[in-house]
Design an enzyme around this catalytic site. Structure first.
Site, mmCIF file in Angstrom:
data_model
loop_
_atom_site.group_PDB
_atom_site.id
_atom_site.type_symbol
_atom_site.label_atom_id
_atom_site.label_comp_id
_atom_site.label_asym_id
_atom_site.label_seq_id
_atom_site.Cartn_x
_atom_site.Cartn_y
_atom_site.Cartn_z
ATOM 1 N N LEU A 232 5.723 8.285 4.456
ATOM 2 C CA LEU A 232 5.647 6.857 4.191
ATOM 3 C C LEU A 232 4.333 6.340 4.747
ATOM 4 O O LEU A 232 4.163 6.178 5.959
ATOM 5 C CB LEU A 232 6.837 6.126 4.825
ATOM 6 C CG LEU A 232 8.229 6.590 4.383
ATOM 7 C CD1 LEU A 232 9.300 5.723 5.032
ATOM 8 C CD2 LEU A 232 8.366 6.546 2.861
ATOM 9 N N ASP A 233 3.386 6.087 3.863
ATOM 10 C CA ASP A 233 2.035 5.705 4.261
ATOM 11 C C ASP A 233 1.970 4.242 4.686
ATOM 12 O O ASP A 233 2.494 3.364 4.003
ATOM 13 C CB ASP A 233 1.078 5.941 3.086
ATOM 14 C CG ASP A 233 -0.332 5.478 3.391
ATOM 15 O OD1 ASP A 233 -0.973 6.087 4.258
ATOM 16 O OD2 ASP A 233 -0.775 4.484 2.773
ATOM 17 N N ALA A 234 1.309 3.995 5.826
ATOM 18 C CA ALA A 234 1.061 2.629 6.307
ATOM 19 C C ALA A 234 2.333 1.788 6.325
ATOM 20 O O ALA A 234 2.312 0.580 6.093
ATOM 21 C CB ALA A 234 -0.009 1.950 5.458
ATOM 22 N N VAL A 235 3.437 2.417 6.625
ATOM 23 C CA VAL A 235 4.742 1.792 6.415
ATOM 24 C C VAL A 235 5.023 0.654 7.387
ATOM 25 O O VAL A 235 5.828 -0.237 7.095
ATOM 26 C CB VAL A 235 5.848 2.862 6.476
ATOM 27 C CG1 VAL A 235 6.030 3.384 7.890
ATOM 28 C CG2 VAL A 235 7.159 2.351 5.911
#
Length: 565
Positions: A232-235
């Protein structure tokens, strides 16, 4: 089990959306989830063990005339990495407009330069896969955003419009760029939209049930395509509430728990990994209660702490931090790394090292050729956010010999492979890459320094050249990884104890579930160190040397893995 999971999903959606999530929304969501359950046949591994080591790479990392990136990569992987790694983290391989893939144009397609979904399936025959779910934002060149600008029905709430007079001073920023970007709609009016990272990366409005359903569709698609791990990128920035920091908000955590519950339901064994480049105490909050949120979090404090230990030739801070690491349950573990496609984050040092020491490390690395990205602070000041450099060059002075470079590089990667958790190694580390200043000049951004793409034939010639730095680094790391995968004392859940033999030597004792011990020693000094062991005899795994005396000497920058007889 299905009823229990459905109850979790229901509760989370009710908590986040309340009555705005209508019966029609429920009907669409459950249809998509049920359809995905019927379509997913890939069985995922339960948990993790010492065999799990992840390669981080771009799908287009290698080029060959007349071929797409993924088939070329698969060919390279099968020759050089298939027996080394268990998993491959493919950085975003979707159509994109900037940030080397993280400005996604279409979540559901493969970048034409990389190939097709069938090429992903072919690679999956050789490795487990980790996909990026770029859930916070998407490209300003995307169809979704174009539909928003054209004011097409159904897209009016996909992005976050804010009155520019709104007080957003409390918002924590990862960039020294405007938070709001003006865009002109089809009718001619101007809206200021939330752009946390750049004006080409427009934040999605998760307050909209329509956005949630669209993004759950993305998650389900990736699970159907065989992703074992979901990053989960930059979540941490996902939920926005003006007047707050807009980082780590409760509803962000609830959305991650929702993604976890859906993944558990349709593809048991899927591992959710949160990427939150923030201070350690905030980072570990994404474990939730140990069973309801991320199974793994990125160990962001490790890369800069190892650099601090190397440059200060002192392991005390690294050891104290490691001694304080705790997991909420055996169903969670760390995702450990030293290098990645991004820079080396400095926020994870804050609260561990004094700011003066952080700035001193930045100055030292800048003097040796590293670049630095900055962030704006709420009080109007700015601070260094990340160091941009290959990890090989971050460890060493410019005038270092290759012998010194190799010794330090093997030392820190032996440490990485010893740390509790699942280790991940960036492909540029495997290839011994140096700073790519030409790439920075050509592309115009600092992160290009460690994102070089290679001609397949040229890099293979380097790997096959017994006199090259690339050859030496590759075969040394392969040896370490192979050893790790052969010994259960490296199981992520094995008991681990940290101590210092002196200011220069870190000692890690790992004990597996049979009681077998492995003692790892790491000399973070340019001088030899004399150590007294607490075992009478054993074997040093890396050199295969017998250990017959309690007193031993570690050479400068040497790592030892010692098993008891």
């Amino acid at each position: 089990m299905e009823c229990k999971v459905n109850a979790i999903i229901n509760e989370l959606i009710n908590n986040v959306y309340g009555e705005s999530f209508t019966p029609e929304h429920w009907q669409v969501l459950y249809k998509h989830i049920n359809d995905a359950q019927s379509d997913i046949f890939h069985t995922r591994k339960s948990g993790w063990d010492e065999q799990d080591v992840v390669l981080i790479t771009y799908a287009t990392q290698f080029c060959e005339e007349g071929s797409k990136g993924l088939p070329v990569f698969t060919c390279f992987y099968n020759q050089w990495f298939a027996d080394v790694f268990s998993h491959t983290h493919l950085l975003p391989f979707y159509p994109w407009s900037s940030d080397d893939g993280f400005s996604v144009i279409d979540y559901h397609r493969v970048d034409p330069e990389a190939g097709e979904w069938s090429d992903i399936a072919e690679l999956k025959k050789s490795t487990n896969l980790m996909f990026d779910f770029v859930c916070n934002h998407m490209s300003a060149k995307s169809e979704w955003f174009n539909n928003y600008l054209l004011q097409k029905p159904g897209y009016d709430d996909y992005f976050i419009a804010v009155d520019p007079a709104t007080d957003l001073s409390a918002v924590i920023r990862p960039r020294a760029l405007p938070l709001l970007t003006p865009f002109t709609l089809h009718e001619g009016t101007v809206r200021y939209l939330w752009t946390t990272f750049s004006n080409d990366q427009v934040d999605l409005n998760f307050a909209s049930p329509n956005v949630l359903i669209a993004m759950v569709d993305v998650l389900l698609h990736y699970l159907k395509e065989g992703a074992d791990y979901i990053r989960l990128d930059a979540v941490g920035f996902m939920w926005k509430d003006p007047g707050t920091s807009c980082l780590h908000l409760d509803k962000t955590h609830q959305l991650i728990q929702l993604f976890r519950a859906i993944s558990d339901m349709v593809a048991p064994g899927t591992v959710i990994i949160t990427e939150t480049n923030v201070p350690h105490k905030d980072n570990i909050s994404y474990f939730g209660n140990g069973r309801n949120e991320a199974q793994m979090v990125y160990q962001f404090s490790l890369p800069p702490l190892v650099l601090h230990a190397i440059h200060s030739q002192n392991v005390q801070t690294l050891c104290r931090w490691a001694q304080g690491l705790t997991l909420p349950s055996t169903a969670t573990t760390w995702f450990n790394f030293l290098a990645s496609h991004d820079g080396i984050g400095l926020n994870p040092l804050r609260g561990i090292l004094p700011e003066a020491d952080i700035l001193s490390l930045v100055d030292k690395l800048q003097s040796e050729g590293a670049l630095v990205n900055w962030k704006n602070n709420p009080d109007g000041t700015r601070s260094p956010y990340e160091i941009n450099v290959t990890y090989l060059d971050a460890l060493c002075e410019r005038n270092s010999s290759d012998q010194q470079r190799i010794a330090k590089f093997i030392l820190v990667h032996a440490l990485l492979l010893t740390f509790p958790g699942v280790p991940a190694i960036y492909i540029h580390s495997m290839l011994g890459s140096r700073n790519d200043y030409e790439g920075v000049a050509r592309l115009g951004y600092n992160r290009a320094i460690n994102r070089k793409k290679y001609d397949k034939a040229e890099i293979e010639a380097e790997l096959e050249n017994p006199h090259s730095l690339c050859h030496a680094i590759y075969y040394s790391l392969v040896k370490l990884i192979t050893l790790r995968r052969q010994h259960k004392t490296f199981h992520p859940n094995a008991k681990t104890a940290f101590e210092t033999a002196n200011d220069y030597v870190l000692k890690i004792v790992r004990t597996d579930n049979t009681g077998a011990r492995m003692i790892a020693l790491f000399n973070f000094s340019q001088n030899a160190q004399n150590i007294i062991l607490d075992i009478a005899s054993g074997e040093e795994l890396i050199t295969h040397a017998p250990i017959n005396e309690r007193a031993l000497t570690l050479n400068p920058w040497q790592a030892m893995w010692i098993t008891e007889n």
